[in-house]
Design an enzyme around this catalytic site. Sequence first.
Site, PDB file in Angstrom:
ATOM      1  N   TYR A 123       0.856  -1.183   0.000  1.00 60.89           N
ATOM      2  CA  TYR A 123       0.000   0.000   0.000  1.00 60.89           C
ATOM      3  C   TYR A 123       0.897   1.240   0.000  1.00 60.89           C
ATOM      4  O   TYR A 123       1.916   1.266  -0.671  1.00 60.89           O
ATOM      5  CB  TYR A 123      -0.967  -0.049   1.189  1.00 60.89           C
ATOM      6  CG  TYR A 123      -2.172   0.837   0.999  1.00 60.89           C
ATOM      7  CD1 TYR A 123      -3.001   0.700  -0.113  1.00 60.89           C
ATOM      8  CD2 TYR A 123      -2.477   1.817   1.930  1.00 60.89           C
ATOM      9  CE1 TYR A 123      -4.093   1.516  -0.303  1.00 60.89           C
ATOM     10  CE2 TYR A 123      -3.583   2.639   1.760  1.00 60.89           C
ATOM     11  CZ  TYR A 123      -4.380   2.495   0.635  1.00 60.89           C
ATOM     12  OH  TYR A 123      -5.453   3.313   0.454  1.00 60.89           O
ATOM     13  N   LYS A 128     -20.353 -20.795  -8.978  1.00 56.32           N
ATOM     14  CA  LYS A 128     -19.746 -20.662 -10.303  1.00 56.32           C
ATOM     15  C   LYS A 128     -18.287 -20.246 -10.165  1.00 56.32           C
ATOM     16  O   LYS A 128     -17.409 -20.736 -10.889  1.00 56.32           O
ATOM     17  CB  LYS A 128     -20.508 -19.607 -11.106  1.00 56.32           C
ATOM     18  CG  LYS A 128     -20.122 -19.543 -12.577  1.00 56.32           C
ATOM     19  CD  LYS A 128     -20.853 -20.603 -13.373  1.00 56.32           C
ATOM     20  CE  LYS A 128     -20.661 -20.402 -14.857  1.00 56.32           C
ATOM     21  NZ  LYS A 128     -21.562 -21.240 -15.651  1.00 56.32           N
TER      22      LYS A 128
END
Length: 782
Positions: free
Chosen positions: A40, A95
Amino acid sequence: MLNELQRQQALEYHANGRPGKIEVIPTKEAKTQRDLSLAYSPGVAEPCKEISRDSANIYKYTAKGNLVGVISNGTAVLGLGNIGPEASKPVMEGKGVLFKIFADIDVFDIEIAETDPDKFVEIVKALEPTFGGINLEDIKAPECFHIEKRLREEMNIPVMHDDQHGTAIISSAALLNALEIQRKNISKVKFVVSGAGAAALACVQLYAALGANPKNFTLFDVNGVLHQGRNDLDPIRQRFSVDQNKAGISFAQAFKDADVFLGLSVGNIVTPDMIKAMAKNPIVFALANPDPEINYDLAHQARPDVIVATGRSDTPNQVNNVLGFPYIFRGALDVRSVQINEEMKMAAVKALAGLAKTPVPEIVTLAYNQKNISFGANYIIPKPLDPRLLAAVAPAVARAAMDSGVARDPIVDWEKYEVELNHRLGLDNQLFRIMGLKARKDPRHVAFAEGDNPKVVKAAHICMEEGICFPILLGEERKIIRIAEEAGLNLEGITIIDPKKDEFSDVRQEYGETFFAMRGRKGFNHYEAVKAMKDRNYFGCMMLHQGSVDAFISGPGRDYPELIRPALRTIGVEPGVNRIAGMYILQTKKGPLFLADATINLNPTAEQLAEISLLAAKEVKSFNLKPKIALLSYSNFGSSPTPEATMMAKVRELVKKRDPDLVIDGELQGILAFNKDILKENYPFSELVGQDVNTLIFPNLSSGNIAYNLLREVGGADAIGPVLLGMRKPVHALQLGSSIRSIINMTIIAVLDAQTKCPRKQEAETVITKRQWWKRRKAAKA
């Protein structure tokens, strides 16, 4: 439909532990302050600037290139209909799981609360910076056509509505092969189609692209035949509608002299007489789920010359979308395709059709418990568990993207790409799915010593329900029934035997007499031999010895020696085996890892370790894997000339004398077993250079057991075991604290072991009651 118990199990599966089925895992280290400063602020600014300078760098510095959005508004979910976006989320997560396990594609599922097609399109378009591809899912027709068309035209990443094109691609591959076998020309065959929704229309359009004549189709929806006189048909349906003078044709009449039936509607609407009316050598694709338009066997009874495909896994020729979408997106992502075009779909069709014509590897025949699978009427499409699918379909799709000019990052080295594909998942990771399937093909009778353990009762019920085995629970009957009632389990089909009960005194007496004959001169008098049969481990082992069961599993509540002694005294070891061993199997992200010996031999000699290594290799081979063995130590190839280190080097010498072709090396440290670069750089002579080690042999029990427990608890690997090596018949033990899943996995191992070591009984039993068990025992004795 699920029964109430299955419903509860499904809910518990999704709710237990961390709710749902997916999580986000960092791919970079993020443990130290330095790591965080790179992940970050301030370090993250650098890739941001590079991407700002050239947007293509997003694929270099972020996960976009391997990230697919599974997006739905929940308007047409499975057989549930319009249930809304929130209720569709479990399906979308599922899925995502399939994308990951079959093609190593990461997924964010996005459920959108919007039914207006144009607004839906604008929302998805705005997500293009995030994803490398978009999989549209469970969106109702006709809106789905408009949505996909606009997104394909207006986005520069692959977009596919799998409900349409997945079935079309898979069934097209099956159709090409079926036509070849039946010796029919696609341009001349006549089609009858039940259903005119998204999937059916995608199928007929792709069939037409393959050469079928649109005038040879007769489609039916809920309002009857699609004909030119209907004013409710869009241009696609109009193209495949019959002339108005055929408006009165019935569904049954349409079958006369038809060559192909395609069903994407509802179950059991096709009769045997309809199949009989079809032309010579007909083709029937009854793809409704869960019940096909006509039962597979019923169709074959009507016409022996028919080729039948369904959507079910319990019949040949399963048309399953999982054969397509993971691999199609894999190929599209790997060349950064801007779309999934017709050329790419056609490439997937031909790759699937071609794969079915190639020799089927043994791991597939093993999975489906068939001696031989070859191209023909019962094999027109690859099996879903075929490990070759990824390396067959993805490159074909990628090539088509390049050839059609939609690839932005062409592949140069195709051999390297295929190796990378096979390494993505580790083909061996399919092993455990295949093992479970093979066990179900030939379930056996398995006795559990701790039958009144709640986890064992629940695991046994699942094993019975899923057809893995026929369980026999040893223990207090009232306690087992109470556990089952509290858990809402039906014990029908599960045998309960309490060896201490008087009703089994005759059994104990006979077992005791047999045991006394075996051990009378080895420390047991007659009274002790009969009394020992009240112990569940002795009773269970004698059941196995006498052929009343096919496998025996002890634990998880007993000490390991309490199983080993009865097993050795009753079952004995395989011919030629001098020392048994215990092996754990760990399911890791890189594939299965086998560890021996971590349970039995305290400080084995080099000769004993050599035998343990050979036993482990034999067990690994039984899973259709090539053993690649590392002999572990704190020393690397003579770097420490201590007795402990030189002993492991000697093990290799002894093993090589007995099996020169076995891949085995050592002594070496654990890091070298898995870090190929360090091994190659420092010890290029090693037999393990370039190999994926899957078997670890430890110098003593302490090191093996410690390593196993650390890998399981800290490394998060799923564990099976310990698997007893060298026993004459399948005897295994559950470790303390075994989960229900690990008990089921161990049962699968025991069933597979029994399939090898215990010939199938001739009687076709499916359920044993306590009364039937006595008859079975007598029959086995006879």
